[in-house]
Write a protein that holds these residues in place. Structure first.
Motif, short mmCIF file in Angstrom:
data_model
loop_
_atom_site.label_atom_id
_atom_site.label_comp_id
_atom_site.label_asym_id
_atom_site.label_seq_id
_atom_site.Cartn_x
_atom_site.Cartn_y
_atom_site.Cartn_z
N ASP A 224 0.83 -1.20 0.00
CA ASP A 224 0.00 0.00 0.00
C ASP A 224 0.87 1.26 0.00
N ASP A 225 0.31 2.36 -0.46
CA ASP A 225 0.96 3.68 -0.40
C ASP A 225 2.37 3.63 -0.96
N ASP B 51 0.75 5.35 -4.44
CA ASP B 51 0.10 6.20 -3.44
C ASP B 51 -0.70 7.33 -4.08
N GLU C 295 -4.41 4.28 -6.55
CA GLU C 295 -5.50 4.64 -5.65
C GLU C 295 -5.70 6.15 -5.69
MG MG Z 1 -3.05 3.67 0.21
#
Ligand code: MG
Ligand code: C2E
Ligand code: MG
Ligand code: MG
Length: 295
Positions: A187-188, A210, A244
């Protein structure tokens, strides 16, 4: 204490505390109060999951949903995760809370599947603390068994900082999770230390660009360069890439042209309660058409 350092860094960078301000968070008394409140939240069933759809950027097909935690506080209303998760990571409550999230997300995914949303995956965010402190492998196994969800429909989102931990047990647990058949994503991606050398050692399937880079894609050449670098590096390591925080058509178009595989963001849909997903799908019966019309 590295957890506290991590929390401070996050809090300072994201500036997301509204009810539980940083001052309150770092104040021992208030922290204890929040801990007590979090315990009763778990006992009183005050946690909720909202789900945000994820799409294949080429076909426009719906791939699944990311589960995002909220706290339905009896007085304060719906509290976003960044206002209580950092504290729950410090006091360890993220472990039982995270176990609840896993079980609930798997249960919901199985329910969607029995109602005909047959290929929908569910992605669950895992805190590094859950990997360090809990027997995450057996917790995941139990959630899959209890829900009867097939492992291939569960994706676990890990934080980039986890890759920096030169701990054999982290690597072992990730390998064991892969053996069960779940998917792992980072993630990110791009906001942490991003040691590309470490990436290869971990059994990762997907990188999530991210949203800070996605936000500036149209105006900022540097963000475009970073996003493109992530996409091409991921592909040469045979990893998938999801973006995202896609908020408009221009961002979606740039990402698709870069070869980014998947996307999620407000432009497609906001996170919604699980019981609204069926209705959302009815209003958007062909996500492919939905995306084509918008692109
Ligand atoms: Mg994220
Ligand atoms: P994340 O995993 O990176 O989740 C993406 C966040 O971006 C979510 O915020 C989502 O609502 C938001 N978002 C989605 N689309 C857009 C968009 O187009 N524009 C913008 N500006 N934002 C968008 P949320 O739900 O507040 O979650 C924040 C963070 O809290 C998550 O970031 C994740 O790190 C953490 N989190 C959420 N649920 C859990 C959980 O169950 N366990 C753990 N450990 N962490 C969680
Ligand atoms: Mg996530
Ligand atoms: Mg995926």
């Amino acid at each position: 204490n590295s957890d506290i350092a991590l929390f401070r860094a996050k809090g300072a960078g994201r500036n997301n505390f509204q009810f539980f301000t940083q001052e309150m968070n770092t104040n021992a008394h208030n922290r204890l109060e929040l801990e007590v409140a979090l315990r009763s939240a778990l006992a009183d069933n005050q946690f909720r999951l909202h789900y945000q759809p994820q799409f294949d950027l080429r076909s426009g097909k719906l791939l699944g949903f990311e589960a995002l935690l909220r706290w339905q506080h009896p007085v304060r209303g719906l509290i976003p995760p960044l206002e209580f998760i950092p504290i729950a990571e410090i006091n360890g409550l993220i472990v039982p809370i995270g176990t609840w999230v896993l079980n609930e997300a798997c249960r919901q995914a199985k329910e969607w599947q029995t109602r005909g949303i047959t290929h929908a995956m569910v992605a669950v965010n895992l805190s590094a603390v859950q990997i360090r402190q809990a027997n995450i492998v057996s917790i995941v196994k139990q959630a899959l068994q209890a829900s009867k969800l097939e492992a291939k429909y569960l994706e676990l989102e890990l934080t980039e900082s986890l890759l920096l931990e030169n701990v054999g047990s982290v690597l072992l647990q990730l390998h064991q999770l892969k053996e069960i058949g779940v998917t792992l994503s980072i993630d990110d991606f791009g906001t942490g230390y991003s040691s590309l050398a470490y990436l290869k050692r971990f059994p990762i399937d997907t990188l999530k660009i991210d949203k800070s880079f996605v936000l500036n894609l149209t105006e900022d050449a540097d963000s475009r360069a970073i996003a493109l670098a992530i996409v091409s590096m991921a592909h040469s390591l045979r990893l998938k890439v999801i973006a995202e925080g896609v908020e408009d058509a221009s961002q979606a178009k740039i990402l698709a042209e870069m070869g980014c595989d998947e996307a999620q963001g407000y432009w497609y849909a906001r996170p919604m309660p699980g019981d609204q997903v069926a209705g959302w799908l009815q209003r958007n019966p062909e996500p492919a058409t939905l995306l084509a019309n918008r692109a």
